[in-house]
Design an enzyme around this catalytic site. Structure first.
Site, short mmCIF file in Angstrom:
data_model
loop_
_atom_site.label_atom_id
_atom_site.label_comp_id
_atom_site.label_asym_id
_atom_site.label_seq_id
_atom_site.Cartn_x
_atom_site.Cartn_y
_atom_site.Cartn_z
N ILE A 60 0.76 -1.01 -0.27
CA ILE A 60 0.00 -0.07 -0.03
C ILE A 60 1.04 1.15 -0.18
O ILE A 60 1.39 1.79 1.00
CB ILE A 60 -0.82 0.01 1.20
CG1 ILE A 60 -2.02 -1.14 1.10
CG2 ILE A 60 -1.75 1.33 1.23
CD1 ILE A 60 -2.90 -1.29 2.29
N PRO A 61 1.05 1.80 -1.21
CA PRO A 61 2.16 2.78 -1.63
C PRO A 61 1.91 4.38 -0.82
O PRO A 61 1.97 5.18 -1.51
CB PRO A 61 2.32 3.02 -2.78
CG PRO A 61 0.81 2.61 -3.46
CD PRO A 61 0.39 1.56 -2.40
N CYS A 62 2.11 4.31 0.62
CA CYS A 62 1.87 5.57 1.33
C CYS A 62 3.21 6.37 1.33
O CYS A 62 3.15 7.54 1.23
CB CYS A 62 1.39 5.34 2.91
SG CYS A 62 2.94 4.17 3.54
N HIS A 63 4.53 5.76 0.57
CA HIS A 63 5.28 6.48 0.07
C HIS A 63 5.15 7.51 -0.90
O HIS A 63 5.88 8.48 -1.07
CB HIS A 63 6.72 5.64 0.03
CG HIS A 63 6.36 4.56 -1.28
ND1 HIS A 63 5.66 3.38 -1.19
CD2 HIS A 63 6.69 4.73 -2.73
CE1 HIS A 63 5.54 2.90 -2.30
NE2 HIS A 63 5.94 3.55 -3.33
#
Length: 275
Positions: free
Chosen positions: A240-243
């Site tokens: 889950i690419p919160c970056h």
């Protein structure tokens, strides 16, 4: 103002109803057309009427399981007319069976393994549903304590040989993110968190969005802080690419696994996007 009152009225109707209300029923109750009501409701709450009803039902289920002496009592107290329907939907609501939920996740088996990557130590953990946690850090023991905090009553099982293939896929994904991660995920969170996390997964590879952009994307432009909190609550690093969420001025904001790692991941994705 009129639309806000209509949405508030619809929310109260959903919350008070023992039966599922159709979109048509709700729209007629507040004097709007179905299509206009659907758009207006989503714009004000960030959820469709159906999703709002599901989130409210899940909240009632959790409260009833915590309050009632038996699961049977909880079934009827939370508005279900039959145990069959309850068990059909409760696992999806809770992320586990109702009995395990009542026991705080007791007897749930969580497989895990720790590996080394160019980003530091990696812990991967899976439930029977799928990968439930991907944690990054500098110390394996710290990662294990974080896993224990996430699943305080579950049985944590050091993974056997058959789990090595799962870990290898995650390691490969971290080192070369463009290949994607093709593993089932066990995503646990509130309705709002899951909505934010889905938005993050919609951010194209090699791109970044601001917290404000994410808030607008989910139909809640004023929920920037809530979006940031949902990003911070993510326990599936990279998957889950919160970056990919940054400040409006383009600078990097906080990252649960360290801003230095965030910068490396974004640089890696940026360099791979045109290959």
């Amino acid at each position: 103002m009129k639309n806000a009152v209509a949405v508030t009225t619809a929310c109260r109707l959903i919350e008070k109803s023992e039966e599922s209300l159709s979109l048509t029923d709700l729209a007629q109750a507040v004097g709007l057309s179905s299509s206009y009501f659907h758009r207006t409701f989503k714009a004000h709450t960030g959820l469709t009427p159906k999703d709002y009803a599901a989130a409210h039902r899940a909240k009632r289920v959790r409260a009833a399981l915590a309050r009632e002496a038996t699961i049977t009592n909880a079934i009827y107290d939370s508005g279900f007319n039959s145990s069959g329907r309850f068990y059909e939907t409760s696992c999806a609501m809770l992320g586990m069976t109702p009995s395990r939920y009542r026991e705080g996740g007791a007897d749930e088996d969580i497989k895990f393994a720790i590996a080394k990557t160019t980003l530091g130590d990696l812990l991967v953990a899976s439930s029977a549903t799928g990968v439930a946690a991907i944690l990054l850090g500098d110390d394996a023991e710290t990662l294990l304590r974080q896993l224990q905090d996430l699943f305080p009553k579950a049985r944590l099982l050091g993974a056997e040989e058959d789990y090595e293939a799962v870990v290898a896929q995650v390691v490969g994904f971290i080192e070369a993110p463009k290949i994607g991660l093709h593993l089932p995920l066990d995503i646990r969170g509130t309705a709002f968190q899951r909505r934010v996390w889905q938005a993050l997964r919609d951010i194209p590879f090699g791109q970044t969005w601001s917290y404000t952009a994410v808030a607008k994307y989910i139909g809640m432009p004023r929920a920037t802080r809530a979006v940031a909190k949902a990003c911070a609550a993510n326990k599936l690093a990279i998957a889950i690419p919160c970056h990919r969420v940054i400040r409006r001025d383009g600078s990097l904001s906080g990252y649960a696994w360290g801003v230095d790692r965030k910068e490396i991941i974004l640089d890696r994705e940026n360099s791979e996007k045109d290959r």
